[in-house]
Design a protein around this motif. Structure first.
Motif, PDB file in Angstrom:
ATOM      1  N   ALA A  27       6.376 -29.770  10.670  1.00 38.70           N
ATOM      2  CA  ALA A  27       6.678 -30.338   9.349  1.00 38.70           C
ATOM      3  C   ALA A  27       7.976 -31.133   9.409  1.00 38.70           C
ATOM      4  N   GLY A  28       8.968 -30.619  10.113  1.00 37.96           N
ATOM      5  CA  GLY A  28      10.241 -31.315  10.254  1.00 37.96           C
ATOM      6  C   GLY A  28      10.114 -32.597  11.049  1.00 37.96           C
ATOM      7  N   VAL A  29       9.297 -32.573  12.076  1.00 36.37           N
ATOM      8  CA  VAL A  29       9.076 -33.781  12.885  1.00 36.37           C
ATOM      9  C   VAL A  29       8.390 -34.846  12.037  1.00 36.37           C
ATOM     10  N   ALA A  30       7.437 -34.445  11.225  1.00 36.19           N
ATOM     11  CA  ALA A  30       6.660 -35.389  10.419  1.00 36.19           C
ATOM     12  C   ALA A  30       7.454 -35.993   9.262  1.00 36.19           C
ATOM     13  N   ASP A  31       8.467 -35.277   8.790  1.00 40.60           N
ATOM     14  CA  ASP A  31       9.232 -35.742   7.628  1.00 40.60           C
ATOM     15  C   ASP A  31      10.681 -36.003   8.028  1.00 40.60           C
ATOM     16  N   ALA A  32      10.983 -37.260   8.302  1.00 48.13           N
ATOM     17  CA  ALA A  32      12.330 -37.639   8.748  1.00 48.13           C
ATOM     18  C   ALA A  32      13.394 -37.342   7.696  1.00 48.13           C
ATOM     19  N   GLY A  33      12.991 -37.084   6.469  1.00 42.97           N
ATOM     20  CA  GLY A  33      13.948 -36.774   5.418  1.00 42.97           C
ATOM     21  C   GLY A  33      14.436 -35.332   5.448  1.00 42.97           C
ATOM     22  N   LEU A  34      13.747 -34.479   6.198  1.00 42.91           N
ATOM     23  CA  LEU A  34      14.166 -33.083   6.296  1.00 42.91           C
ATOM     24  C   LEU A  34      15.327 -32.952   7.276  1.00 42.91           C
ATOM     25  N   PRO A  35      16.218 -31.991   7.044  1.00 42.20           N
ATOM     26  CA  PRO A  35      17.346 -31.820   7.967  1.00 42.20           C
ATOM     27  C   PRO A  35      16.870 -31.377   9.350  1.00 42.20           C
ATOM     28  N   ALA A  36      17.629 -31.745  10.361  1.00 36.55           N
ATOM     29  CA  ALA A  36      17.235 -31.488  11.747  1.00 36.55           C
ATOM     30  C   ALA A  36      17.465 -30.043  12.178  1.00 36.55           C
ATOM     31  N   SER A  37      18.525 -29.431  11.710  1.00 38.64           N
ATOM     32  CA  SER A  37      18.893 -28.095  12.179  1.00 38.64           C
ATOM     33  C   SER A  37      17.766 -27.070  12.049  1.00 38.64           C
ATOM     34  N   PRO A  38      17.058 -27.009  10.910  1.00 41.24           N
ATOM     35  CA  PRO A  38      15.959 -26.033  10.824  1.00 41.24           C
ATOM     36  C   PRO A  38      14.848 -26.262  11.844  1.00 41.24           C
ATOM     37  N   MET A  39      14.623 -27.504  12.242  1.00 42.07           N
ATOM     38  CA  MET A  39      13.624 -27.768  13.284  1.00 42.07           C
ATOM     39  C   MET A  39      14.035 -27.084  14.575  1.00 42.07           C
ATOM     40  N   GLY A  40      15.310 -27.236  14.926  1.00 41.74           N
ATOM     41  CA  GLY A  40      15.821 -26.600  16.135  1.00 41.74           C
ATOM     42  C   GLY A  40      15.714 -25.091  16.052  1.00 41.74           C
ATOM     43  N   PHE A  41      16.053 -24.536  14.883  1.00 42.22           N
ATOM     44  CA  PHE A  41      15.964 -23.089  14.693  1.00 42.22           C
ATOM     45  C   PHE A  41      14.533 -22.606  14.887  1.00 42.22           C
ATOM     46  N   HIS A  42      13.583 -23.263  14.231  1.00 41.44           N
ATOM     47  CA  HIS A  42      12.199 -22.806  14.329  1.00 41.44           C
ATOM     48  C   HIS A  42      11.615 -23.027  15.723  1.00 41.44           C
TER      49      HIS A  42
END
Length: 139
Positions: A27-42
């Protein structure tokens, strides 16, 4: 239920939880508007859970810690080929805690570049099927 069946059920629950984390990564990869840090966490959480699931299939009770390097070392004692294939995931460890909280000193603000996080997501993306296949082969 036998101990082997219990171990398999526990490993599968870790895999299912890793899959949930991976959905947040995508979801984070698909939505550039989301913050990056949670992508790394997940991404970190997904790999951590898959490593723990693999350890469980070997009858090892995983420690309650978040060091990917430590988990990879444990896996290396049991399956060197898998450990070597997923070794780059050790770079994900800081996302478990370090990047989730503000720095203790506000003057040392942490900046997380989205492209760097996406690079780490790719490392996790490469490791994910390797770990899944290793787990499935043992179940």
């Amino acid at each position: 239920m036998s101990s082997d069946e219990l171990r398999a059920a526990l490993a599968r629950s870790y895999v299912a939880s890793a899959s949930d984390d991976w959905a947040w990564v995508e979801a984070g990869v698909a939505d550039a508007g989301l913050p990056a840090s949670p992508m790394g966490f997940h991404a970190q959480q997904a790999i951590e859970k898959l490593l723990k699931a693999l350890l469980i299939t070997f009858g090892v009770e995983p420690e309650e810690q978040h060091s990917i390097a430590r988990l990879v070392q444990q896996v290396a004692r049991l399956d060197r080929a898998v450990a070597e294939a997923v070794a780059p995931t050790t770079q994900l460890t800081p996302f478990a805690v370090h990047h989730r909280y503000p720095p203790r000193n506000p003057r040392t603000a942490r900046r997380i570049d989205r492209h760097e996080v996406l690079d780490m997501v790719q490392v996790a993306r490469d490791a994910y099927p390797v770990l899944e296949a290793a787990i499935n082969a043992r179940l």
